[in-house]
Design an enzyme around this catalytic site. Structure first.
Site, mmCIF file in Angstrom:
data_model
loop_
_atom_site.group_PDB
_atom_site.id
_atom_site.type_symbol
_atom_site.label_atom_id
_atom_site.label_comp_id
_atom_site.label_asym_id
_atom_site.label_seq_id
_atom_site.Cartn_x
_atom_site.Cartn_y
_atom_site.Cartn_z
ATOM 1 N N GLN A 1 0.822 -1.210 0.000
ATOM 2 C CA GLN A 1 0.000 0.000 0.000
ATOM 3 C C GLN A 1 0.858 1.264 0.000
ATOM 4 O O GLN A 1 0.497 2.280 -0.600
ATOM 5 C CB GLN A 1 -0.896 -0.026 1.248
ATOM 6 C CG GLN A 1 -2.058 0.946 1.221
ATOM 7 C CD GLN A 1 -3.240 0.438 0.417
ATOM 8 O OE1 GLN A 1 -3.598 -0.718 0.518
ATOM 9 N NE2 GLN A 1 -3.850 1.294 -0.372
ATOM 10 N N LYS B 1 -2.618 -0.818 6.643
ATOM 11 C CA LYS B 1 -3.619 -1.851 6.345
ATOM 12 C C LYS B 1 -4.051 -2.464 7.667
ATOM 13 O O LYS B 1 -3.297 -2.425 8.637
ATOM 14 C CB LYS B 1 -2.994 -2.927 5.444
ATOM 15 C CG LYS B 1 -3.992 -3.780 4.723
ATOM 16 C CD LYS B 1 -4.504 -3.129 3.458
ATOM 17 C CE LYS B 1 -5.638 -3.925 2.842
ATOM 18 N NZ LYS B 1 -6.012 -3.419 1.510
ATOM 19 N N ASP C 1 -11.972 -3.530 2.331
ATOM 20 C CA ASP C 1 -11.180 -4.496 1.560
ATOM 21 C C ASP C 1 -12.025 -5.778 1.572
ATOM 22 O O ASP C 1 -13.251 -5.692 1.765
ATOM 23 C CB ASP C 1 -9.794 -4.706 2.207
ATOM 24 C CG ASP C 1 -8.842 -5.517 1.331
ATOM 25 O OD1 ASP C 1 -8.319 -4.967 0.350
ATOM 26 O OD2 ASP C 1 -8.624 -6.716 1.602
HETATM 27 P P1 NDP Z 1 -14.762 -8.501 -1.767
HETATM 28 O O1 NDP Z 1 -14.851 -9.078 -0.395
HETATM 29 O O2 NDP Z 1 -15.800 -7.546 -2.222
HETATM 30 O O3 NDP Z 1 -14.692 -9.678 -2.849
HETATM 31 C C1 NDP Z 1 -13.683 -10.640 -2.792
HETATM 32 C C2 NDP Z 1 -13.979 -11.668 -3.877
HETATM 33 O O4 NDP Z 1 -12.893 -12.577 -3.959
HETATM 34 C C3 NDP Z 1 -15.204 -12.512 -3.561
HETATM 35 O O5 NDP Z 1 -15.784 -12.955 -4.734
HETATM 36 C C4 NDP Z 1 -14.588 -13.673 -2.778
HETATM 37 O O6 NDP Z 1 -15.379 -14.845 -2.766
HETATM 38 C C5 NDP Z 1 -13.297 -13.873 -3.532
HETATM 39 N N1 NDP Z 1 -12.279 -14.433 -2.623
HETATM 40 C C6 NDP Z 1 -11.862 -13.911 -1.447
HETATM 41 N N2 NDP Z 1 -10.945 -14.701 -0.886
HETATM 42 C C7 NDP Z 1 -10.789 -15.732 -1.716
HETATM 43 C C8 NDP Z 1 -9.974 -16.882 -1.699
HETATM 44 N N3 NDP Z 1 -9.143 -17.123 -0.679
HETATM 45 N N4 NDP Z 1 -10.054 -17.730 -2.751
HETATM 46 C C9 NDP Z 1 -10.891 -17.479 -3.788
HETATM 47 N N5 NDP Z 1 -11.692 -16.404 -3.860
HETATM 48 C C10 NDP Z 1 -11.635 -15.547 -2.841
HETATM 49 O O7 NDP Z 1 -13.301 -7.862 -1.847
HETATM 50 P P2 NDP Z 1 -12.762 -6.765 -2.867
HETATM 51 O O8 NDP Z 1 -13.372 -6.954 -4.197
HETATM 52 O O9 NDP Z 1 -12.824 -5.449 -2.193
HETATM 53 O O10 NDP Z 1 -11.211 -7.150 -2.910
HETATM 54 C C11 NDP Z 1 -10.683 -8.108 -3.845
HETATM 55 C C12 NDP Z 1 -9.186 -7.912 -3.979
HETATM 56 O O11 NDP Z 1 -8.917 -6.578 -4.422
HETATM 57 C C13 NDP Z 1 -8.378 -8.070 -2.688
HETATM 58 O O12 NDP Z 1 -7.094 -8.573 -3.009
HETATM 59 C C14 NDP Z 1 -8.231 -6.640 -2.198
HETATM 60 O O13 NDP Z 1 -7.112 -6.472 -1.355
HETATM 61 C C15 NDP Z 1 -8.030 -5.913 -3.524
HETATM 62 N N6 NDP Z 1 -8.318 -4.485 -3.517
HETATM 63 C C16 NDP Z 1 -9.548 -4.006 -3.156
HETATM 64 C C17 NDP Z 1 -9.788 -2.646 -3.212
HETATM 65 C C18 NDP Z 1 -11.145 -2.072 -2.947
HETATM 66 O O14 NDP Z 1 -11.321 -0.876 -3.171
HETATM 67 N N7 NDP Z 1 -12.134 -2.849 -2.516
HETATM 68 C C19 NDP Z 1 -8.721 -1.695 -3.567
HETATM 69 C C20 NDP Z 1 -7.498 -2.302 -4.011
HETATM 70 C C21 NDP Z 1 -7.307 -3.652 -3.934
HETATM 71 P P3 NDP Z 1 -16.258 -15.203 -1.461
HETATM 72 O O15 NDP Z 1 -17.351 -14.176 -1.431
HETATM 73 O O16 NDP Z 1 -16.731 -16.582 -1.711
HETATM 74 O O17 NDP Z 1 -15.330 -15.094 -0.290
#
Ligand code: NDP
Length: 448
Positions: A114, A129, A169
């Protein structure tokens, strides 16, 4: 991944020794140090003045107990973290993750990344974080509220609009931010922007929800165009179906691509007619259902249990938007064999180092997360600006800022790669450009 500079190589050994059993943190640090050899060769002062040693050590780690009661009156105790990694260029800024896999090493890796990402946005924000090993999945709203209130009761002592400004996140969306902000406001007796990703009714910014996914596609668009390609007519695979994935899918589709697959932690759906995003939003944002339910309404779509198979689907552009290390060497080989020409990281560090090597070796355009997904934190910083001004921009204005930030970010990263002898290597460019600003601020402060 080899670290050519002798001092940085020894520093890496010390990081591994001093932070045992934290493989994600080691992976993130190694990746950055491997890119910085040409920089410290040209500027030995970064080593001599202690900048490199300070850079890999968080300024502060806060670790705390989070007790809460479920709907049956049973007490649970989770562990909360906030890693305030680097405040050289602004207040700590970075999301909170609620997921059972959360531990200190994962939060350190995310906080370290970050720091560079925030620097790349060009905005005055440091790196941090946090999170907890709490799983909101399957919990009632009342349980999530009690957890968030307990978590914030401790966290509130360490954050503030000019100190540390958390956001969402994995597992922390608008519902959780609402509960967290409500408790912060109550404890501090202040209405200040100490969190971002807030609801529009209480200080949130338009376009924050869309920002990471849209920003990802703006970055990708710049990268693709510079290589004479575009989203128009491309087949795209997006992993995940959370905040980042949904809005990446939306913007890629706006740009003329066809997204054919999405996933969650249970498995993935393949829809040859193109993903029906309204249906995914309904399932994920409203019903909090599993992605497997997608096929109930789309008979031509297929559901496959397990996540890894998603990378076997032929596509031109892959957008991994779920979690770290979700795309391994085998997946990278399958993408290359199927004619994929761009991988753009929406999640943080979704490609393993071996996968990155395969992709770059095969000439696939590769955009590292710390550059490509910086749109979310950039609009969070714009939310902070709007909170300070007590004035709000409309959607189009925030979106226009986001487009400009991602264009400049791409140009800055590409130019840094060029300047340090790694033309086209956006991973090296992002590490170098992100580092230089933070390191120069640290040099100016002396030893602090
Ligand atoms: P969400 O919780 O909204 O969504 C996460 C998604 O990824 C869900 O579909 C989830 O499935 C899936 N997922 C989570 N963990 C796993 C795993 N171990 N194996 C397979 N699938 C998994 O999170 P975000 O969309 O906010 O974040 C997604 C990624 O983006 C992360 O790496 C986060 O750090 C990064 N990020 C997010 C930002 C933001 O603004 N939100 C900014 C920059 C980076 P399920 O629902 O089944 O758990």
């Amino acid at each position: 991944m080899r670290i050519e500079n002798e001092y940085l190589s020894q520093l890496m050994e010390r990081v591994v020794r001093r932070n045992p059993a934290e493989p994600e943190f080691h992976q993130a640090v190694r990746e950055v140090l491997a890119s910085l050899s040409p920089v410290v060769d040209r500027h030995p002062e970064y080593i001599e003045e202690g900048v490199m040693d300070c850079l890999v050590e968080p300024e502060r780690i806060i670790k705390f107990r989070v007790p809460w009661e479920d709907d049956q009156g049973k007490v649970h105790v989770n562990r909360g973290f906030r890693v305030q990694f680097n405040s050289a260029i602004g207040p700590y800024k970075g999301g909170l993750r609620f997921h059972p896999s959360v531990n200190e090493g994962i939060i350190k890796f995310l906080g370290f990344e970050q720091t560079f990402k925030n620097s790349l946005t060009g905005l005055p924000i440091g790196g941090g974080k946090g999170g907890a090993d709490f799983d909101p999945k399957g919990r009632s709203d009342a349980e999530v509220m009690r957890f968030c209130q307990s978590f914030m009761t401790e966290l509130s002592k360490h954050i503030g609009p000019d100190t540390d400004v958390p956001a969402g996140d994995i597992g922390v969306g608008s519902r959780e931010i609402g509960y967290l902000f409500g408790q912060y406001k109550r404890l501090s007796n202040e209405f200040t922007g100490a969190l971002t990703g807030k609801g529009l009714a209480y200080g949130g910014s338009l376009a924050r929800t869309e920002a990471t996914g849209y920003g990802l596609c703006y970055f990708a668009d710049n990268m693709l165009r510079s290589a004479g390609r575009s989203f128009e007519g491309a087949t795209v695979v997006v992993s995940g179906s959370g905040n980042v994935a949904i809005y990446a899918c939306e913007k890629a589709t706006d740009f003329g691509a066809k997204v054919v697959a999405m996933s969650d932690s249970g498995g993935y759906v393949y829809d040859p007619d193109g993903i029906d995003l309204a249906l995914v939003k309904e399932l994920k944002e409203v019903r909090r259902a599993r992605i497997s339910a997608y096929v109930d309404s789309r008979p031509r779509a297929e559901y496959h249990a397990g996540c890894a198979g998603i990378w076997q689907i032929p596509c031109h552009i892959a957008l991994p938007c779920a979690t770290q290390n979700e795309l391994d060497e085998g997946a990278a080989r399958a993408l290359v064999a199927n004619g994929c020409y761009a991988v753009v990281e929406g999640a943080n560090m979704p490609c393993t180092p071996q996968a990155t090597e395969v992709l770059q070796g095969a000439g696939v355009l590769y955009a590292p997360s710390k550059a490509a997904n910086a749109g979310g934190v950039a609009v969070s910083a714009l939310e902070m600006s709007q909170n300070s001004m007590r004035f709000y921009w409309d959607f189009a204005e925030v979106d226009e800022h986001l487009r400009t930030i991602m264009r400049d970010l791409y140009n800055n990263v590409a130019a840094a790669a060029e300047r340090y002898g790694r033309p086209g290597d956006l991973a090296a460019g992002a590490n170098i450009a992100g580092f230089l600003k933070v390191a120069d601020a640290m040099l100016a402060y002396g030893l602090v």
